[in-house]
Design a protein around this motif. Structure first.
Motif: not given
Length: 408
Positions: A162-173, A134-140, A104-106
């Motif tokens: 090649g992350v599988d998902a990204i959680c993002v808090t955006c600088i603008t909309t 063991g639900v995820i293998s890693d995060y960045v 998972i990416g952040f």
């Protein structure tokens, strides 16, 4: 895990160049987060799964995949580590339990105030819990230091990893829409949270109902003032969805109250104590009459009250957000107030949601993350005397983590 080989090779190459400068970044490293509201992470810092930190370098999760992790059954604890007491009510925040090899990416655009620091700590603690189970293998974890170009580059880096998902808090909309939509086209699930994207091509958006928070403040202020009252508005960061929605809510709430009022000035203070203090000093000097302060942030409200008091001015009705510093002044000084709660655990909500989606679940396009506001009736419950002014009610972090971050 998609693109696993590419990610691993990239991580290994980066690690060779940065190993000498790395140190432990387990959850205890969060305790070193600066409490002062103006502090920010070093430019370009990337945290990889709590194993190493490197300034200016993105270290992806090259560590060996979790093996032999303790099996879990039933519902996982919302914050990760078992047996620790969380400080707040997490509502429907439930950790996924299905095993997986997800990375998972952040992407955070900003870490310059204590709300953002607590929000990041909530994500990191939740991610550590999922990794241990063991639900995820890693995060960045990447931070753009309030630089739009840097956040776009960070997201491109996560795509390349090649992350599988990204959680993002955006600088603008809308500034990140192209790169976030590219990630989705690559098969990477994207959830924005806090400051969300207005793209309809992403997996989901998790947010506090900011308009409703603003409306609460405006409607309440209408019950506290007389017709013709002169108000000061303290806003956050112009252009962000959080700011724009809260501001419009405040104005609409005021209008709905039926009271006539005058807005003396609107100051964009970025939800920052020091910026708001400087702005309020100028405002107090310029306006001899202030009847109310319509603020959309706790640290800004705290600064406003302190400036009023320092200048011998009347403490007027002041709205706010549930920061410990503002609640402390509220208890001590007895002015009239209401404080909405923007849960810092919405980062964990975004993480849990996207992992559920990766595991085959579904989610709404828009997800609301809420908590009841603080009023005089629950102020004693929300305020934490043993924590510094930088704490935000209500958190799902255990007391040990909160004390490491914000011990008085």
């Amino acid at each position: 895990m998609k693109k696993k080989l590419v990610a691993t090779l990239l991580c290994a190459a980066m690690a060779v160049g940065t190993l000498a400068g790395c140190g432990s970044s387990s959850s205890s490293a969060t305790s070193q987060a600066t409490e002062a509201s103006g502090a920010a992470e070093a430019s370009g810092t990337a945290e990889a799964s709590g194993t190493a930190e490197a300034s200016g370098t993105a270290e992806a999760s090259g560590a060996a995949e979790t093996s032999g992790a303790a099996e879990t059954s039933g519902t996982a604890e919302a914050s990760g580590a078992a047996g620790e007491t969380a400080s707040g009510d997490s509502g429907d925040l439930v950790a996924p339990t299905q095993k997986g090899e997800w990375v998972i990416g952040f992407s955070n655009y900003f870490l310059g105030n204590s709300w953002k620091q607590q929000m990041e700590a909530e994500f990191k603690y939740a991610a550590e819990g999922l990794k241990e189970a063991g639900v995820i293998s890693d995060y960045v974890m990447l931070n753009a230091d309030n630089d739009q170009s840097k956040q776009i580059a960070d997201i491109n880096d996560l795509i390349t990893m090649g992350v599988d998902a990204i959680c993002v808090t955006c600088i603008t909309t809308d500034a990140l829409n192209d790169v976030l939509e590219e990630a989705e086209e690559e098969g990477i699930r994207v959830i924005t949270f806090d400051n969300i994207s207005n793209s309809d091509k992403l997996t989901s958006a998790v947010s506090c109902p900011d308009y409703d928070c603003g409306y609460l403040c405006g409607e309440w202020m209408g019950t506290q003032i007389d017709d013709g009252a002169k108000l000061v508005v303290l806003d956050g960061t112009a252009g962000s969805s959080t700011n724009e929605n809260r501001h419009q809510g405040m104005i609409d709430g005021m209008d709905a109250s039926g009271k006539e009022y005058e807005i003396l000035t609107v100051a964009n203070c970025g939800w920052d104590y020091a910026t708001a203090k400087t702005a309020m000093e100028d405002i107090v000097a310029a306006y001899p009459e202030i009847d109310g302060i319509l603020s959309q942030g706790g640290a800004m409200s705290q600064a406003a009250i302190e400036v009023l008091e320092a200048n011998g001015r009347e403490l007027v009705p002041t709205t706010g957000e549930a920061s410990n510093g503002f609640m402390r002044l509220w208890k001590e000084k007895g002015f009239e107030s209401v404080a909405f709660v923007a849960p810092t655990f919405m980062s964990a909500k975004a993480l849990y949601t996207v992992v559920d989606v990766l595991n085959g679940g579904t989610c709404d396009k828009e997800i609301s993350c809420t908590h009841d506001p603080v009023t005089i009736d629950n102020l004693d419950e929300a305020f934490k005397e043993n924590l510094s002014d930088s704490y935000w009610a209500f958190s799902t972090l255990p007391d040990s983590e909160l004390e490491a971050l914000f011990k008085e």
